[in-house]
Design a protein around this motif. Structure first.
Motif, mmCIF file in Angstrom:
data_model
loop_
_atom_site.group_PDB
_atom_site.id
_atom_site.type_symbol
_atom_site.label_atom_id
_atom_site.label_comp_id
_atom_site.label_asym_id
_atom_site.label_seq_id
_atom_site.Cartn_x
_atom_site.Cartn_y
_atom_site.Cartn_z
ATOM 1 N N VAL A 17 33.694 16.683 -18.649
ATOM 2 C CA VAL A 17 34.658 15.582 -18.704
ATOM 3 C C VAL A 17 36.009 16.040 -18.161
ATOM 4 N N PHE A 18 36.427 17.244 -18.524
ATOM 5 C CA PHE A 18 37.695 17.762 -18.012
ATOM 6 C C PHE A 18 37.656 17.918 -16.484
ATOM 7 N N LEU A 19 36.549 18.456 -15.978
ATOM 8 C CA LEU A 19 36.417 18.615 -14.531
ATOM 9 C C LEU A 19 36.419 17.257 -13.834
ATOM 10 N N ALA A 20 35.682 16.315 -14.396
ATOM 11 C CA ALA A 20 35.630 14.979 -13.806
ATOM 12 C C ALA A 20 37.005 14.316 -13.831
ATOM 13 N N ALA A 21 37.724 14.476 -14.935
ATOM 14 C CA ALA A 21 39.063 13.880 -15.040
ATOM 15 C C ALA A 21 40.023 14.512 -14.040
ATOM 16 N N GLY A 22 39.862 15.829 -13.794
ATOM 17 C CA GLY A 22 40.730 16.497 -12.838
ATOM 18 C C GLY A 22 40.446 16.093 -11.407
ATOM 19 N N LEU A 23 39.181 15.840 -11.102
ATOM 20 C CA LEU A 23 38.801 15.449 -9.745
ATOM 21 C C LEU A 23 38.859 13.943 -9.530
ATOM 22 N N SER B 26 43.775 6.829 -7.949
ATOM 23 C CA SER B 26 42.703 6.958 -6.956
ATOM 24 C C SER B 26 41.423 7.445 -7.629
ATOM 25 N N TRP B 27 40.319 7.407 -6.874
ATOM 26 C CA TRP B 27 39.026 7.777 -7.442
ATOM 27 C C TRP B 27 38.714 9.262 -7.301
ATOM 28 N N PHE B 28 39.222 9.910 -6.255
ATOM 29 C CA PHE B 28 38.851 11.323 -6.039
ATOM 30 C C PHE B 28 40.002 12.080 -5.393
ATOM 31 N N SER B 29 40.206 13.310 -5.854
ATOM 32 C CA SER B 29 41.257 14.162 -5.288
ATOM 33 C C SER B 29 40.955 15.616 -5.617
ATOM 34 N N LEU B 30 41.141 16.514 -4.651
ATOM 35 C CA LEU B 30 40.910 17.943 -4.850
ATOM 36 C C LEU B 30 42.237 18.676 -5.027
ATOM 37 N N PRO B 31 42.266 19.704 -5.911
ATOM 38 C CA PRO B 31 43.488 20.497 -6.049
ATOM 39 C C PRO B 31 43.819 21.226 -4.750
ATOM 40 N N ILE C 149 49.042 18.434 -13.387
ATOM 41 C CA ILE C 149 48.149 17.880 -14.408
ATOM 42 C C ILE C 149 46.704 17.979 -13.942
ATOM 43 N N GLN C 150 46.472 17.693 -12.670
ATOM 44 C CA GLN C 150 45.123 17.776 -12.112
ATOM 45 C C GLN C 150 44.571 19.195 -12.227
ATOM 46 N N VAL C 151 45.381 20.184 -11.855
ATOM 47 C CA VAL C 151 44.942 21.577 -11.936
ATOM 48 C C VAL C 151 44.693 21.983 -13.385
#
Length: 473
Positions: A344-350, A241-246, A73-75
């Protein structure tokens, strides 16, 4: 100023209110924040479920763990943001359309990906996705050589089928989401219909930003209305969580010839859908059809994003039909509106916490807010279809193509009988768009042309669902 920019500048509706920024109806220029936020967010809210739902369904089909489901989902969110940016700000001026269109992970590939995922495994699916991305890039590079296969008759037929195919999706959302415990319950329909009533009222009787942001404001009201029904759950937001990288290369990529060929064909058919969506959005908001370079750039961007996605364990992207309806309805084409949606999509993914916040929106709200624009897509297909006249030849191509496409899609198992290869159903039996597009291309190529007089068209602009006859005149 380029031709496309000049065309865009004249695309503003005559009925635009004086208190609304005119830059929203131009491709370039940064609009005021108070106009940018709602017009951007309504695109996000209309398509967000379409981004994450396919990822969730593929995760289920492939037996993912909760962590793996969160990762895909994040990716999907991150890649959707990247694809939107490429389409609005083309890389090297050639990878991307430069047209008003919203793209991202969508339902277009879902049936074929589910079939491949169930038959093989996810690493094999990623390998086929990588090959499909290469096919898309080649198709975009040589589009000028094959564009004769996609005249308005073909693209209009495909757009019509896309619109009709979306109706069940909206109804499923309004009923509560397929598989939900209270699917079809009165509470779901109450919330869905109230949301629809709000978007209908704002779109047809609202003024200024309320009119242009009708989807956004209706979703806010729909969420508020759904709270007493117990449809809003905030527990996931607190736990996120607040932040996560693919993660790069979370799976070993495997190549299977059958899977690669299957998805290669599917990619071409989805590109036909992309051409149709681009045509509908461009004709409906800018009063012109996209150029060869713009279409080729859009397809190449889709291919590039697909290749990147395969290395991060994600899914491919396509255009969102529901957002085409929004673009045609309000004719807002400013590239920063779509850039805001990409952010917004990038922020939601990260930021998983933001993603969880958007996930709170109940499905009946999304269905009620978007069902109006699906009808607009169908009508735009008809308008493009009759651009050269609704002749007996056009009726033959349209009627037979739609009959095959919708007929095969609506009859489960029609291509899975004794002696029928499994790949046939994978390619042709999982979506109405593929058999419809192939049949339209074949019939348009083999039927002889007709002698006819050019139709007397007042203008090319497709009818938006909230237009009046006076505005069209």
């Amino acid at each position: 100023m380029s031709t496309s920019e000049a065309t865009a500048e004249t695309a503003s509706p005559e009925s635009v209110e004086h208190d609304l920024s005119a830059v929203l109806f131009k491709r370039n220029g940064f609009p005021p924040i108070q106009d940018l936020i709602p017009t951007s967010l309504q695109h996000v809210l209309a398509s967000f479920a379409g981004v994450i739902t396919p990822a969730m369904m593929i995760a289920t089909a492939c037996g993912f763990t909760p962590d793996q489901e969160t990762a895909i989902i994040q990716v999907a969110l991150v890649l959707s943001g990247i694809d939107i940016l490429l389409q609005q700000f083309p890389l090297f001026g050639r990878i991307g359309a430069g047209l008003p269109i919203l793209t991202g992970v969508s339902f277009a590939f879902l049936p074929a990906f589910q079939a491949v995922g169930l038959q093989f495994d996810f690493p094999t699916l990623l390998g086929a996705e990588l090959v499909g991305g290469i096919v898309a890039i080649l198709f975009g590079m040589f589009y000028s050589k094959v564009k004769r296969l996609f005249p308005p008759l073909v693209t209009g037929t495909v757009i019509f089928t896309i619109g009709v195919s979306l109706y069940p999706t909206a109804i499923k959302y309004m009923a509560g989401g397929a598989g939900s415990a209270n699917f079809g319950g009165i509470s779901n329909w109450t919330v869905g219909l109230l949301t629809f009533a709000v978007v209908f009222a704002l779109a047809n009787f609202g003024k200024g930003v309320l009119k242009l942001g009708s989807i956004f404001f209706s979703i806010i009201i729909g969420v508020i209305v759904s709270i007493p029904f117990g449809m809003v759950d905030t527990s996931e937001v607190a736990a996120a969580s607040w932040f996560s990288l693919p993660q790069f290369m979370p799976y070993h990529i495997t190549f299977n010839p059958a899977a690669c060929i299957t998805l290669g064909v599917v990619y071409v058919m989805v590109n036909v859908q992309l051409i149709g969506d681009l045509s509908a959005a461009s004709a409906g908001s800018m009063d012109r059809m996209p150029t060869e370079r713009e279409i080729g750039g859009a397809i190449k961007a889709q291919g590039v994003v697909s290749i990147i996605s395969s290395f991060f364990g994600g899914l491919p992207t396509s255009a969102f039909g529901q957002n085409v309806g929004i673009i045609v309805s309000n004719r807002v084409i400013n590239r920063w509106v779509f850039g805001g949606a990409a952010f917004v999509f990038l922020a939601a993914g990260l930021c998983p916490k933001l993603s969880a916040t958007l996930l709170m929106i109940p499905q009946p709200v999304i269905g009620g807010a978007t069902i109006s624009v699906f009808g607009t897509i169908t009508l735009n297909g008809i308008r493009i279809l009759v651009k050269d006249g609704l002749t007996p030849r056009a009726c033959t191509v349209f009627g037979i193509s739609v009959a095959f496409g919708l007929g095969i899609a609506q009859v489960a198992g029609s291509l899975t009988g004794p002696g029928m290869p499994a790949w046939v159903n994978t390619i042709f039996g999982t979506s109405a768009i593929t058999p419809c597009a192939i049949m339209a291309i074949i019939l348009n190529s083999v039927l002889p042309p007709e002698d006819k007089e050019a139709p007397d068209e007042k203008n090319l602009r497709p009818l938006a669902y909230n237009d009046t006859e006076d505005e069209q005149a």
